[in-house]
Design an enzyme around this catalytic site. Structure first.
Site, PDB file in Angstrom:
ATOM      1  N   SER A   7       3.327  -2.074  10.433  1.00  0.00           N
ATOM      2  CA  SER A   7       4.771  -2.059  10.699  1.00  0.00           C
ATOM      3  C   SER A   7       5.454  -3.392  10.402  1.00  0.00           C
ATOM      4  O   SER A   7       6.328  -3.819  11.161  1.00  0.00           O
ATOM      5  CB  SER A   7       5.045  -1.602  12.140  1.00  0.00           C
ATOM      6  OG  SER A   7       4.584  -0.275  12.315  1.00  0.00           O
ATOM      7  N   GLY A  45       2.169   2.361  10.696  1.00  0.00           N
ATOM      8  CA  GLY A  45       3.085   3.494  10.538  1.00  0.00           C
ATOM      9  C   GLY A  45       3.765   3.919  11.824  1.00  0.00           C
ATOM     10  O   GLY A  45       4.354   4.997  11.887  1.00  0.00           O
ATOM     11  N   GLY A  75       2.855  -1.112   4.321  1.00  0.00           N
ATOM     12  CA  GLY A  75       2.829   0.314   4.000  1.00  0.00           C
ATOM     13  C   GLY A  75       4.235   0.815   3.729  1.00  0.00           C
ATOM     14  O   GLY A  75       4.779   0.653   2.628  1.00  0.00           O
ATOM     15  N   GLY A  76       4.857   1.404   4.744  1.00  0.00           N
ATOM     16  CA  GLY A  76       6.175   2.036   4.590  1.00  0.00           C
ATOM     17  C   GLY A  76       7.204   1.179   3.850  1.00  0.00           C
ATOM     18  O   GLY A  76       7.874   1.668   2.929  1.00  0.00           O
ATOM     19  N   GLU A 123      -5.464  -5.258  10.727  1.00  0.00           N
ATOM     20  CA  GLU A 123      -4.552  -4.117  10.842  1.00  0.00           C
ATOM     21  C   GLU A 123      -4.825  -3.356  12.132  1.00  0.00           C
ATOM     22  O   GLU A 123      -5.675  -2.439  12.139  1.00  0.00           O
ATOM     23  CB  GLU A 123      -4.749  -3.170   9.663  1.00  0.00           C
ATOM     24  CG  GLU A 123      -4.314  -3.736   8.336  1.00  0.00           C
ATOM     25  CD  GLU A 123      -3.652  -2.650   7.501  1.00  0.00           C
ATOM     26  OE1 GLU A 123      -2.495  -2.823   7.118  1.00  0.00           O
ATOM     27  OE2 GLU A 123      -4.285  -1.614   7.270  1.00  0.00           O
ATOM     28  N   GLU A 169      -6.928   4.613   7.732  1.00  0.00           N
ATOM     29  CA  GLU A 169      -6.633   6.012   7.404  1.00  0.00           C
ATOM     30  C   GLU A 169      -7.799   6.657   6.649  1.00  0.00           C
ATOM     31  O   GLU A 169      -7.930   7.875   6.645  1.00  0.00           O
ATOM     32  CB  GLU A 169      -5.324   6.098   6.596  1.00  0.00           C
ATOM     33  CG  GLU A 169      -4.127   5.836   7.494  1.00  0.00           C
ATOM     34  CD  GLU A 169      -2.856   5.453   6.758  1.00  0.00           C
ATOM     35  OE1 GLU A 169      -2.809   5.553   5.529  1.00  0.00           O
ATOM     36  OE2 GLU A 169      -1.908   5.035   7.453  1.00  0.00           O
ATOM     37  N   ASN A 207       0.856  -1.191   0.000  1.00  0.00           N
ATOM     38  CA  ASN A 207       0.000   0.000   0.000  1.00  0.00           C
ATOM     39  C   ASN A 207       0.892   1.240   0.000  1.00  0.00           C
ATOM     40  O   ASN A 207       1.478   1.587   1.021  1.00  0.00           O
ATOM     41  CB  ASN A 207      -0.890  -0.038   1.255  1.00  0.00           C
ATOM     42  CG  ASN A 207      -1.721   1.222   1.420  1.00  0.00           C
ATOM     43  OD1 ASN A 207      -1.822   2.034   0.510  1.00  0.00           O
ATOM     44  ND2 ASN A 207      -2.321   1.377   2.593  1.00  0.00           N
ATOM     45  N   TRP A 208       0.967   1.884  -1.152  1.00  0.00           N
ATOM     46  CA  TRP A 208       1.873   3.047  -1.279  1.00  0.00           C
ATOM     47  C   TRP A 208       1.317   4.300  -0.624  1.00  0.00           C
ATOM     48  O   TRP A 208       2.026   5.299  -0.483  1.00  0.00           O
ATOM     49  CB  TRP A 208       2.120   3.368  -2.753  1.00  0.00           C
ATOM     50  CG  TRP A 208       2.877   2.326  -3.499  1.00  0.00           C
ATOM     51  CD1 TRP A 208       3.205   1.051  -3.089  1.00  0.00           C
ATOM     52  CD2 TRP A 208       3.414   2.456  -4.823  1.00  0.00           C
ATOM     53  NE1 TRP A 208       3.892   0.391  -4.079  1.00  0.00           N
ATOM     54  CE2 TRP A 208       4.031   1.236  -5.159  1.00  0.00           C
ATOM     55  CE3 TRP A 208       3.410   3.479  -5.766  1.00  0.00           C
ATOM     56  CZ2 TRP A 208       4.656   1.016  -6.380  1.00  0.00           C
ATOM     57  CZ3 TRP A 208       4.026   3.265  -6.984  1.00  0.00           C
ATOM     58  CH2 TRP A 208       4.653   2.054  -7.285  1.00  0.00           C
ATOM     59  N   LYS A 209       0.048   4.297  -0.320  1.00  0.00           N
ATOM     60  CA  LYS A 209      -0.610   5.496   0.232  1.00  0.00           C
ATOM     61  C   LYS A 209      -0.394   6.688  -0.716  1.00  0.00           C
ATOM     62  O   LYS A 209      -0.350   6.491  -1.927  1.00  0.00           O
ATOM     63  CB  LYS A 209      -0.114   5.765   1.656  1.00  0.00           C
ATOM     64  CG  LYS A 209      -0.178   4.479   2.495  1.00  0.00           C
ATOM     65  CD  LYS A 209       0.036   4.670   3.943  1.00  0.00           C
ATOM     66  CE  LYS A 209      -0.083   3.311   4.625  1.00  0.00           C
ATOM     67  NZ  LYS A 209      -0.013   3.377   6.057  1.00  0.00           N
ATOM     68  N   HIS A 259      -9.597   0.896   4.907  1.00  0.00           N
ATOM     69  CA  HIS A 259      -8.327   1.173   5.591  1.00  0.00           C
ATOM     70  C   HIS A 259      -8.569   2.208   6.693  1.00  0.00           C
ATOM     71  O   HIS A 259      -9.326   3.163   6.500  1.00  0.00           O
ATOM     72  CB  HIS A 259      -7.289   1.690   4.588  1.00  0.00           C
ATOM     73  CG  HIS A 259      -5.911   1.707   5.165  1.00  0.00           C
ATOM     74  ND1 HIS A 259      -5.517   2.672   6.063  1.00  0.00           N
ATOM     75  CD2 HIS A 259      -4.864   0.863   5.021  1.00  0.00           C
ATOM     76  CE1 HIS A 259      -4.260   2.421   6.426  1.00  0.00           C
ATOM     77  NE2 HIS A 259      -3.849   1.328   5.807  1.00  0.00           N
TER      78      HIS A 259
HETATM   79  P1  PGA Z   1       2.769   0.317   7.678  1.00  0.00           P
HETATM   80  O1  PGA Z   1       1.327   0.503   7.017  1.00  0.00           O
HETATM   81  O2  PGA Z   1       3.359  -0.949   7.129  1.00  0.00           O
HETATM   82  O3  PGA Z   1       3.529   1.529   7.251  1.00  0.00           O
HETATM   83  O4  PGA Z   1       2.571   0.244   9.149  1.00  0.00           O
HETATM   84  C1  PGA Z   1       0.443  -0.576   6.876  1.00  0.00           C
HETATM   85  C2  PGA Z   1      -0.843  -0.119   6.225  1.00  0.00           C
HETATM   86  O5  PGA Z   1      -1.220   1.030   6.401  1.00  0.00           O
HETATM   87  O6  PGA Z   1      -1.502  -0.871   5.493  1.00  0.00           O
END
Ligand code: PGA
Length: 269
Positions: free
Chosen positions: A229, A190, A250-251, A184, A107, A9-11, A105
């Site tokens: 994470s 994050g 994510g990251g 999640e 976010e 997930n590049w966001k 998600h």
């Molecule tokens: P993260 O994000 O790996 O940066 O914690 C995971 C996600 O938001 O799907």
């Protein structure tokens, strides 16, 4: 046997040319990994999917078509078409060759929470998006997880059961088998503070048990991935757990070396 899935997930990262470069690098690494990922019957040991910002879907389609990689969007509209400014429908997404879509998600849920919609209403919106995805032959990756507050007050299972029950009531348990669930924990996203492998396993097992109350085959076959994470140094231990079928990253999905290492950890589960 459930095939692990690693989803990146590049966001809202990688503007302009850097998206193209990352897609090309991921493709190159995936081809290098391929010999390690191939099974005896020549199928890949894992599925890998990337979720760039929607404006780069055309690049994803051009660069990844014909490869083993899948791509998708980070959101989908709950409606088919019409006056929904800023939204993108499932059929439009399908038109870009996507196989997957992320739904619910945390976010994005936060945006709705600012409107003070209650959690049950949010779950209903997630269910409507899930229905749209299925109707257009997309595989929804449905995110479920508790906030830090829920976690501290021991409400994790309650939060997860609530959404699972809404999803099952919405389309029946058999349709749920066409989805991927992503556990999640919001407090792990994050933050660099991943859930322990044991905690992830316990929650994934709880989810499977809840689904098994309706249908054992669906509970056995549905993929439940972990997100929050995940990094190369913890991926192997998390993925080694029997009910964890890969990860939503994510990251670390923005760094091709790290993402490849995570893919390899899932493939050698
Ligand atoms: P993260 O994000 O790996 O940066 O914690 C995971 C996600 O938001 O799907």
């Amino acid at each position: 046997m459930r095939k692990p899935l690693v989803a990146g997930n590049w966001k809202m990262n990688n503007p302009d040319e850097s998206s193209k470069v990352l897609l090309e690098n991921i493709l190159e690494h995936a081809e290098l990994l391929e010999t390690q990922l191939l099974q005896e019957d020549n199928s890949s040991a894992i599925d890998i999917a990337v979720f760039p910002p929607s404006v780069y879907l055309k690049d994803a389609q051009e660069i990844l078509t014909g490869s083993q990689l899948h791509w998708g969007t980070q959101n989908v509209s709950a409606y088919d078409e019409g006056p929904y400014t800023g939204e993108i429908s499932a059929s439009m997404i399908k038109g870009f060759g996507c196989d997957y879509v992320l739904i619910g998600h945390s976010e994005r849920r936060c945006l709705y929470e600012k409107l003070e919609l209650d959690q049950f209403v949010l779950d209903q919106i997630v269910a409507q998006k899930y229905e749209m995805a299925i109707e257009h032959d997309l595989i929804p990756i449905i995110c479920i997880g508790e906030t830090a507050e829920d976690y501290a007050s021991g409400k994790t299972e309650e939060v997860i059961a609530r959404l699972l029950d809404v999803l099952i009531a919405h389309k029946g348990v058999k349709t749920l088998a066409k989805t991927v669930l992503a556990y999640e924990p919001v407090w792990a996203i994050g933050t660099g503070k991943s859930a322990t492998p044991e905690w992830a396993q316990d929650i994934h097992a709880f989810m499977r048990k809840r689904i098994a109350e309706h249908d054992v085959d669906t509970a056995d076959s549905i993929r439940i991935i972990y997100g929050g994470s995940v990094k190369p140094d913890n991926a192997k231990a998390i993925f080694a757990k029997p009910d964890v079928d890969g990860g939503l990253i994510g990251g670390a999905s923005l760094d091709v070396e790290e993402f490849s290492q995570i893919c390899l950890a899932a493939a050698t589960k």
